[in-house]
Scaffold this active site. Sequence first.
Site, PDB file in Angstrom:
ATOM      1  N   HIS A 186     -46.953  26.207  13.391  1.00  0.00           N
ATOM      2  CA  HIS A 186     -46.928  24.757  13.567  1.00  0.00           C
ATOM      3  C   HIS A 186     -48.077  24.327  14.480  1.00  0.00           C
ATOM      4  CE1 HIS A 186     -42.883  24.910  11.882  1.00  0.00           C
ATOM      5  NE2 HIS A 186     -42.736  23.589  12.011  1.00  0.00           N
ATOM      6  N   ASP A 245      -8.391  -5.025  -3.028  1.00  0.00           N
ATOM      7  CA  ASP A 245      -8.304  -3.945  -4.005  1.00  0.00           C
ATOM      8  C   ASP A 245      -8.712  -4.386  -5.398  1.00  0.00           C
ATOM      9  OD1 ASP A 245      -7.534  -1.925  -2.341  1.00  0.00           O
ATOM     10  OD2 ASP A 245      -5.402  -1.989  -2.857  1.00  0.00           O
ATOM     11  N   GLN A 290       0.816  -1.212   0.000  1.00  0.00           N
ATOM     12  CA  GLN A 290       0.000   0.000   0.000  1.00  0.00           C
ATOM     13  C   GLN A 290       0.849   1.261   0.000  1.00  0.00           C
ATOM     14  OE1 GLN A 290      -3.499  -0.161  -0.364  1.00  0.00           O
ATOM     15  NE2 GLN A 290      -2.701  -2.192  -0.851  1.00  0.00           N
ATOM     16  N   GLU A 347      -7.853   2.858   6.883  1.00  0.00           N
ATOM     17  CA  GLU A 347      -8.635   2.429   5.718  1.00  0.00           C
ATOM     18  C   GLU A 347      -8.571   0.902   5.560  1.00  0.00           C
ATOM     19  OE1 GLU A 347      -8.694   3.216   0.876  1.00  0.00           O
ATOM     20  OE2 GLU A 347      -6.902   3.695   2.054  1.00  0.00           O
ATOM     21  N   HIS A 348      -7.374   0.354   5.496  1.00  0.00           N
ATOM     22  CA  HIS A 348      -7.167  -1.088   5.385  1.00  0.00           C
ATOM     23  C   HIS A 348      -6.524  -1.617   6.659  1.00  0.00           C
ATOM     24  CE1 HIS A 348      -6.576   0.554   1.195  1.00  0.00           C
ATOM     25  NE2 HIS A 348      -7.539  -0.312   0.975  1.00  0.00           N
ATOM     26  N   HIS A 403       1.350   3.280  -3.254  1.00  0.00           N
ATOM     27  CA  HIS A 403       0.298   4.123  -3.840  1.00  0.00           C
ATOM     28  C   HIS A 403       0.741   5.574  -3.981  1.00  0.00           C
ATOM     29  CE1 HIS A 403      -3.457   2.049  -4.673  1.00  0.00           C
ATOM     30  NE2 HIS A 403      -3.196   1.239  -3.667  1.00  0.00           N
TER      31      HIS A 403
END
Length: 316
Positions: free
Chosen positions: A300, A240, A138, A206-207, A141
């Site tokens: 109301h 992924d 990862q 995230e992961h 990336h």
Amino acid sequence: MNAVGVYVPGGKYPMVASAHMGVVTAKVAGVKRIVSAAPPYEGRPNPAIVVAQDLAGADTIIALGGVQAIGLMAFGDAASDFPPVDMLVGPGNAYVAEAKRQLFGRVGIDLLAGPTETLVIADDSVDGELCAADLLGQAEHGPNSPAILLTTSEALARDTMAAIEAELAWLSTAAMAEVAWRDFGQVIVASSDAEMVDIADRIASEHVQVMTRDPDYFLRNMTNYGALFLGPLTNVAYGDKVIGTNHTLPTRRAARYTGGLWVGKFLKTCTYQRVLTPEASVMVGEYCSRLCELEHFAAHKEQADIRLRRFGNAGH
């Protein structure tokens, strides 16, 4: 939902899997019109992405990238009879993410994703080479992608750091992964699985790759994560690309309050109300009238009171 725009990152290195993640999910949800955009490469549509978009079920395919693609899908183009979409989904670079952020409200969005994050939770049941592969998988990336090892084993921590240096010596994407590991990599040694759960939930990655003797312990006890990958037989790359779950996931600790892209993101919860009898209207109306008076909402209150007068002879 009537129309969704799916963005697919492309360029020299096409993110083919992103076409499936966005288009197929919208298709399963029953979206009536799916537009998918991806940047061209060297002046032409990327054939791998176009095939993926078509196989996934996109109704319209656009060879356009970046903010331009996001703007076209959000605003439409009357001159070419291209109506705007209702929602934008899919990962992209920082400019794409900012365009989605600014357009939220005009259209719906899935989430603001990026940069990619990974957390490896491991004990001494696995080795440093395996942990290194999952961290660098990862980190490649981008130069700002956090990669964190959380372990109860100091020996594994040291073995993993050594294995990372060894892999960076031959990895073709080392120029990117090395910067991410140098600037955003972490190794955390905890005293127990319970402490690892506490730390992991605060990180809200995230992961989260779990490689311990009892990975289900983390499944039962963790609450803040984009996606869990349980056991050494699976990994984030499977998720992924091919395993079936979605790779559009929350980052920057957004996993504290949301999950990733799924069919439900395209479904609306619509409600309706009907009071069936005059007696029921009077019963509800009496409570409503008092509450509106307490809140100083006179008009109301009159909505309730007129029904009390007409249906209940209450003398209001």
